[in-house]
Motif scaffolding. Structure first.
Motif, mmCIF file in Angstrom:
data_model
loop_
_atom_site.group_PDB
_atom_site.id
_atom_site.type_symbol
_atom_site.label_atom_id
_atom_site.label_comp_id
_atom_site.label_asym_id
_atom_site.label_seq_id
_atom_site.Cartn_x
_atom_site.Cartn_y
_atom_site.Cartn_z
ATOM 1 N N GLY A 84 -43.820 106.003 78.949
ATOM 2 C CA GLY A 84 -45.446 105.656 78.197
ATOM 3 C C GLY A 84 -46.301 105.013 78.693
ATOM 4 O O GLY A 84 -47.634 105.235 78.370
ATOM 5 N N LEU A 85 -46.215 103.756 79.657
ATOM 6 C CA LEU A 85 -47.106 103.219 80.236
ATOM 7 C C LEU A 85 -48.164 104.051 81.150
ATOM 8 O O LEU A 85 -49.116 104.601 81.402
ATOM 9 C CB LEU A 85 -46.933 101.932 80.491
ATOM 10 C CG LEU A 85 -46.249 100.646 79.987
ATOM 11 C CD1 LEU A 85 -45.796 99.603 80.657
ATOM 12 C CD2 LEU A 85 -47.242 100.464 79.551
ATOM 13 N N TYR A 86 -46.971 104.746 81.931
ATOM 14 C CA TYR A 86 -47.587 105.852 83.126
ATOM 15 C C TYR A 86 -48.228 106.745 82.158
ATOM 16 O O TYR A 86 -49.417 107.194 82.332
ATOM 17 C CB TYR A 86 -46.783 106.317 83.301
ATOM 18 C CG TYR A 86 -46.123 105.935 85.159
ATOM 19 C CD1 TYR A 86 -46.896 105.762 85.689
ATOM 20 C CD2 TYR A 86 -44.809 106.036 85.617
ATOM 21 C CE1 TYR A 86 -46.588 105.051 87.139
ATOM 22 C CE2 TYR A 86 -44.599 104.709 86.224
ATOM 23 C CZ TYR A 86 -45.541 104.854 87.618
ATOM 24 O OH TYR A 86 -45.025 103.971 88.363
ATOM 25 N N ASN A 92 -55.634 107.306 81.182
ATOM 26 C CA ASN A 92 -56.765 106.919 80.602
ATOM 27 C C ASN A 92 -58.131 106.993 82.240
ATOM 28 O O ASN A 92 -57.746 105.783 82.683
ATOM 29 C CB ASN A 92 -57.060 105.242 80.708
ATOM 30 C CG ASN A 92 -57.835 104.443 80.354
ATOM 31 O OD1 ASN A 92 -58.747 104.846 80.066
ATOM 32 N ND2 ASN A 92 -57.669 103.050 80.304
ATOM 33 N N SER A 93 -58.375 107.584 82.266
ATOM 34 C CA SER A 93 -59.211 107.893 83.690
ATOM 35 C C SER A 93 -60.587 107.704 83.298
ATOM 36 O O SER A 93 -61.446 107.029 82.479
ATOM 37 C CB SER A 93 -59.243 109.893 83.650
ATOM 38 O OG SER A 93 -60.463 110.634 83.012
ATOM 39 N N VAL A 94 -60.876 107.216 84.465
ATOM 40 C CA VAL A 94 -62.103 107.149 85.274
ATOM 41 C C VAL A 94 -62.800 108.448 85.895
ATOM 42 O O VAL A 94 -62.755 109.313 86.469
ATOM 43 C CB VAL A 94 -61.745 106.125 86.094
ATOM 44 C CG1 VAL A 94 -63.277 105.074 86.944
ATOM 45 C CG2 VAL A 94 -61.061 104.787 86.245
ATOM 46 N N PRO A 95 -64.220 108.305 85.215
ATOM 47 C CA PRO A 95 -64.804 108.827 85.511
ATOM 48 C C PRO A 95 -65.852 108.923 86.706
ATOM 49 O O PRO A 95 -65.135 108.728 87.263
ATOM 50 C CB PRO A 95 -65.775 108.797 83.935
ATOM 51 C CG PRO A 95 -65.783 107.965 83.715
ATOM 52 C CD PRO A 95 -64.891 106.641 84.246
ATOM 53 N N ALA A 96 -65.574 110.770 87.523
ATOM 54 C CA ALA A 96 -65.394 111.044 88.426
ATOM 55 C C ALA A 96 -66.126 110.379 89.012
ATOM 56 O O ALA A 96 -65.986 109.444 90.923
ATOM 57 C CB ALA A 96 -65.534 112.680 88.792
#
Length: 116
Positions: A84-86, A92-96
């Protein structure tokens, strides 16, 4: 003798990983995290390798422990929490453009620290 070496390596790497991780948690500054990164990274690798050796050396015992209902339930709950944490972290990606800028800054900081 191999078991003793694995045990000592695992203990020391656990102490290094836990203390560096706790320090990074308490001193929540990116600059400090960069300072501690080499310690955390190297001993993380040592911990993984010694944990694999430990599992290999003690597989029968670990399998016997897993047959106990409480241990199996606890292990299953931890695996669910980990997955779940993974999943949350990966979604929750960081913008490129931000990620590229952060990576470049981190690389520059690491190079400057190595040059000291």
């Amino acid at each position: 003798m191999f078991r003793k070496i694995v045990a000592i390596l695992m203990f020391v790497s656990f102490v290094a990983m836990s203390t560096s991780g706790l320090l990074m948690f308490v001193i929540n500054r990116t600059s400090f995290t960069l300072q501690m990164h080499p310690v955390h990274k190297v001993f993380g690798l040592v911990l993984v390798l010694t944990a694999l050796a430990h599992i290999t050396l003690n597989f029968r015992s670990l399998r016997a422990h897993a047959k106990a209902r409480a241990a199996a339930i606890t292990g299953a709950m931890l695996v669910v929490a980990l997955v779940g944490l993974y999943a949350v972290a990966m979604s929750n990606s960081v913008p490129a453009d931000t990620a590229a800028a952060l990576d470049a800054l981190a690389q520059k900081a690491e190079q400057q620290m190595e040059g000291q």
